[in-house]
Design a protein around this motif. Structure first.
Motif, mmCIF file in Angstrom:
data_model
loop_
_atom_site.group_PDB
_atom_site.id
_atom_site.type_symbol
_atom_site.label_atom_id
_atom_site.label_comp_id
_atom_site.label_asym_id
_atom_site.label_seq_id
_atom_site.Cartn_x
_atom_site.Cartn_y
_atom_site.Cartn_z
ATOM 1 N N SER A 123 0.833 -1.203 0.000
ATOM 2 C CA SER A 123 0.000 0.000 0.000
ATOM 3 C C SER A 123 0.874 1.262 0.000
ATOM 4 N N VAL A 124 2.076 1.162 0.590
ATOM 5 C CA VAL A 124 2.992 2.310 0.608
ATOM 6 C C VAL A 124 3.448 2.627 -0.819
ATOM 7 N N ILE A 125 3.778 1.595 -1.564
ATOM 8 C CA ILE A 125 4.200 1.781 -2.966
ATOM 9 C C ILE A 125 3.028 2.410 -3.740
ATOM 10 N N HIS A 126 1.858 1.848 -3.533
ATOM 11 C CA HIS A 126 0.637 2.314 -4.192
ATOM 12 C C HIS A 126 0.399 3.790 -3.883
ATOM 13 N N GLU A 127 0.608 4.176 -2.625
ATOM 14 C CA GLU A 127 0.305 5.542 -2.182
ATOM 15 C C GLU A 127 1.255 6.593 -2.734
ATOM 16 N N ILE A 128 2.577 6.314 -2.656
ATOM 17 C CA ILE A 128 3.480 7.448 -2.937
ATOM 18 C C ILE A 128 4.543 7.229 -4.014
ATOM 19 N N CYS A 129 4.749 5.993 -4.466
ATOM 20 C CA CYS A 129 5.877 5.807 -5.399
ATOM 21 C C CYS A 129 5.478 6.113 -6.841
ATOM 22 N N HIS A 130 6.456 6.625 -7.593
ATOM 23 C CA HIS A 130 6.252 6.814 -9.022
ATOM 24 C C HIS A 130 6.653 5.542 -9.768
ATOM 25 N N ARG A 131 7.821 5.019 -9.416
ATOM 26 C CA ARG A 131 8.277 3.778 -10.067
ATOM 27 C C ARG A 131 8.707 2.786 -8.997
ATOM 28 N N VAL A 132 8.788 1.524 -9.402
ATOM 29 C CA VAL A 132 9.113 0.470 -8.445
ATOM 30 C C VAL A 132 9.970 -0.596 -9.136
ATOM 31 N N VAL A 133 10.871 -1.199 -8.352
ATOM 32 C CA VAL A 133 11.628 -2.334 -8.865
ATOM 33 C C VAL A 133 11.329 -3.531 -7.958
ATOM 34 N N VAL A 134 11.215 -4.707 -8.577
ATOM 35 C CA VAL A 134 10.977 -5.930 -7.817
ATOM 36 C C VAL A 134 12.254 -6.757 -7.860
ATOM 37 N N LEU A 135 12.794 -7.061 -6.677
ATOM 38 C CA LEU A 135 14.012 -7.877 -6.605
ATOM 39 C C LEU A 135 13.655 -9.297 -6.205
ATOM 40 N N ASP A 136 14.409 -10.247 -6.733
ATOM 41 C CA ASP A 136 14.285 -11.624 -6.264
ATOM 42 C C ASP A 136 15.664 -12.268 -6.360
ATOM 43 N N GLN A 137 16.099 -12.861 -5.269
ATOM 44 C CA GLN A 137 17.419 -13.491 -5.201
ATOM 45 C C GLN A 137 18.508 -12.589 -5.782
ATOM 46 N N GLY A 138 18.436 -11.328 -5.395
ATOM 47 C CA GLY A 138 19.493 -10.392 -5.772
ATOM 48 C C GLY A 138 19.444 -9.907 -7.204
ATOM 49 N N ARG A 139 18.359 -10.200 -7.912
ATOM 50 C CA ARG A 139 18.238 -9.738 -9.301
ATOM 51 C C ARG A 139 16.945 -8.943 -9.494
ATOM 52 N N VAL A 140 16.952 -8.077 -10.504
ATOM 53 C CA VAL A 140 15.741 -7.336 -10.854
ATOM 54 C C VAL A 140 14.859 -8.260 -11.686
ATOM 55 N N VAL A 141 13.620 -8.484 -11.225
ATOM 56 C CA VAL A 141 12.726 -9.310 -12.037
ATOM 57 C C VAL A 141 11.664 -8.468 -12.746
ATOM 58 N N GLU A 142 11.462 -7.253 -12.256
ATOM 59 C CA GLU A 142 10.475 -6.386 -12.883
ATOM 60 C C GLU A 142 10.734 -4.958 -12.431
ATOM 61 N N GLU A 143 10.471 -4.007 -13.328
ATOM 62 C CA GLU A 143 10.727 -2.608 -12.992
ATOM 63 C C GLU A 143 9.829 -1.735 -13.852
ATOM 64 N N GLY A 144 9.276 -0.677 -13.300
ATOM 65 C CA GLY A 144 8.477 0.220 -14.134
ATOM 66 C C GLY A 144 7.610 1.160 -13.331
ATOM 67 N N GLU A 145 6.712 1.850 -14.035
ATOM 68 C CA GLU A 145 5.750 2.747 -13.396
ATOM 69 C C GLU A 145 4.856 1.913 -12.482
ATOM 70 N N VAL A 146 4.498 2.476 -11.337
ATOM 71 C CA VAL A 146 3.720 1.712 -10.356
ATOM 72 C C VAL A 146 2.388 1.239 -10.952
ATOM 73 N N TRP A 147 1.688 2.115 -11.672
ATOM 74 C CA TRP A 147 0.369 1.717 -12.193
ATOM 75 C C TRP A 147 0.499 0.530 -13.140
ATOM 76 N N ASN A 148 1.613 0.523 -13.890
ATOM 77 C CA ASN A 148 1.830 -0.527 -14.862
ATOM 78 C C ASN A 148 2.142 -1.867 -14.188
ATOM 79 N N ILE A 149 3.025 -1.817 -13.205
ATOM 80 C CA ILE A 149 3.411 -3.046 -12.492
ATOM 81 C C ILE A 149 2.211 -3.578 -11.693
ATOM 82 N N PHE A 150 1.481 -2.668 -11.030
ATOM 83 C CA PHE A 150 0.346 -3.105 -10.214
ATOM 84 C C PHE A 150 -0.818 -3.578 -11.092
ATOM 85 N N GLY A 151 -0.968 -2.950 -12.266
ATOM 86 C CA GLY A 151 -2.089 -3.296 -13.129
ATOM 87 C C GLY A 151 -1.869 -4.592 -13.889
ATOM 88 N N ALA A 152 -0.608 -4.858 -14.250
ATOM 89 C CA ALA A 152 -0.336 -6.059 -15.044
ATOM 90 C C ALA A 152 1.002 -6.664 -14.638
#
Ligand SMILES: Nc1ncnc2c1ncn2[C@@H]1O[C@H](COP(=O)(O)OP(=O)(O)OP(=O)(O)O)[C@@H](O)[C@H]1O
Length: 354
Positions: free
Chosen positions: A209-238
């Motif tokens: 909810s914090v990301i949803h509330e205030i972030c413009h972009r977000v990166v998703v890490l897994d096992q030390g690697r980037v698995v997804e990155e982009g505008e919050v609406w885009n990542i949350f929507g799809a």
């Protein structure tokens, strides 16, 4: 022209690897990232994904094993002595447990870094008063941490992080120890600081909810690697990656138990209705078009459940609808609604009346 002026990149992470002594797998296993000046950037991932390790390389609390971190074009890994101290002053940081000194007042806690830096008394008085005012704690300047609520303690933490007028603020689970009301107030303050002072804010959180509330972009890490990155609406929507979907599950409205239990795999009677789940990702300006649904299917459409959220101006969410079949095949009905949402799933059937 350098990448910094071209892209307004503030923090550039290139080929970053962080290996702790004795650990089998690297905490950061090759990360490339560009954080823009003035944005609020979120880092999410499961526990142990490497979020803190990544954040802590930005102000050199951790040294990269390989690769580099550049802040405004300056290679953080190569700084020593006075230049490292300068960098740390340009980057403020706040923590989950506030890290305040219990024997000092709110004023004393905020003033401490200025005292250490040799700033004069009058200047300290002026700047700390201004900062306590900015974070809404002017009336608490003489209170000790034990006399402050969690939200107030974090405000002191924020004021202290801003004493050297930094250009970047790093937030490590800054609202995780707070109740929902204090969390909202701190997020509002962070958003305000971001827009008023133009600060770049990078935050780690397990609260989607914090990301949803205030972030413009977000990166998703897994096992030390980037698995997804982009505008919050885009990542949350799809969300594209399983890890992202799992993290976002906390935000999704699950179908109520009575509806789920009442769903039939096959129609039992000719007037049993088809239940479809229509998804809206917020892309291509597509939103829930109830009039369009009725136009495509006739009037036998009942809205059973659902919700539409708005993120960064994009409407997204899902609607569960029961549709009278009226002798039409499921394929025919699906074809009629296909273009009305971004994804449509057949969930089953419900009786004429539920
Ligand atoms: N100082 C350290 N020494 C050894 N291993 C460490 C150290 N700090 C972190 N690690 C390991 O590195 C990996 C990544 O840890 P990190 O704290 O960066 O992840 P995280 O995503 O922030 O996790 P969490 O959400 O649980 O805080 C983990 O396997 C962790 O055990």
């Amino acid at each position: 022209m350098s990448v910094f002026s071209e892209e307004k990149t503030h923090i550039l992470v290139s080929g970053l690897v962080k290996r702790y002594p004795g650990a089998q797998a690297p905490a950061i296993a090759g990360v490339d990232l560009a954080i823009r000046r003035g944005e609020i950037f979120g880092i999410i991932g499961r526990s142990g994904a490497g979020k803190s390790s990544l954040l802590r390389t930005f102000n050199r609390l951790e040294l990269p094993t390989e690769g580099s971190v550049q802040v405004a074009g300056q290679d953080v890994g190569s700084l020593t002595g006075a230049s490292l101290m300068q960098l740390r002053r340009r980057i403020g940081m706040i923590f989950q447990h506030f890290n305040l000194l219990s024997a000092k007042t709110a004023f004393g806690n905020v003033a401490l870094p200025l005292k250490v830096a040799g700033v004069g008394r009058d200047e300290i008085e002026r700047r700390v008063t201004e900062l306590l005012d900015l974070v809404g704690l002017a009336d608490k300047r003489d209170a000790y941490p034990a006399q402050l609520s969690g939200g107030q303690k974090q405000r002191v933490g924020i004021a202290r992080a801003l004493v050297h007028r930094p250009e970047i603020l790093l937030c490590d689970e800054a609202t995780s120890a707070l109740d929902p009301e204090s969390t909202d107030a701190i997020l509002t303050l962070l958003r305000d600081i971001n827009s008023r002072l133009g600060l770049t804010i990078v935050l780690i959180t397990h609260e989607m909810s914090v990301i949803h509330e205030i972030c413009h972009r977000v990166v998703v890490l897994d096992q030390g690697r980037v698995v997804e990155e982009g505008e919050v609406w885009n990542i949350f929507g799809a969300p594209q990656h399983d890890v992202t979907r799992a993290l976002l599950r906390t935000l999704q409205k699950t179908i109520p138990g009575d509806l789920r239990e009442g769903l039939l795999d096959q129609p039992q009677a000719s007037d049993d209705r088809l239940v479809l789940d229509l998804h809206y990702t917020g892309g291509q300006g597509r939103g829930p078009d109830l009039a369009g649904l009725v136009e495509a299917l006739g009037s036998g459409v009942e809205l059973l459940f659902g919700g539409i959220d708005r993120i960064q101006g994009h409407g997204q969410g899902h609607l569960l609808v029961a549709i009278e079949r009226r002798g039409r095949s499921d394929a025919d009905i699906l074809a009629r609604v296909q273009s009305l949402s971004d994804d449509v799933r057949k969930l089953g059937y419900v009786p004429d009346r539920i």
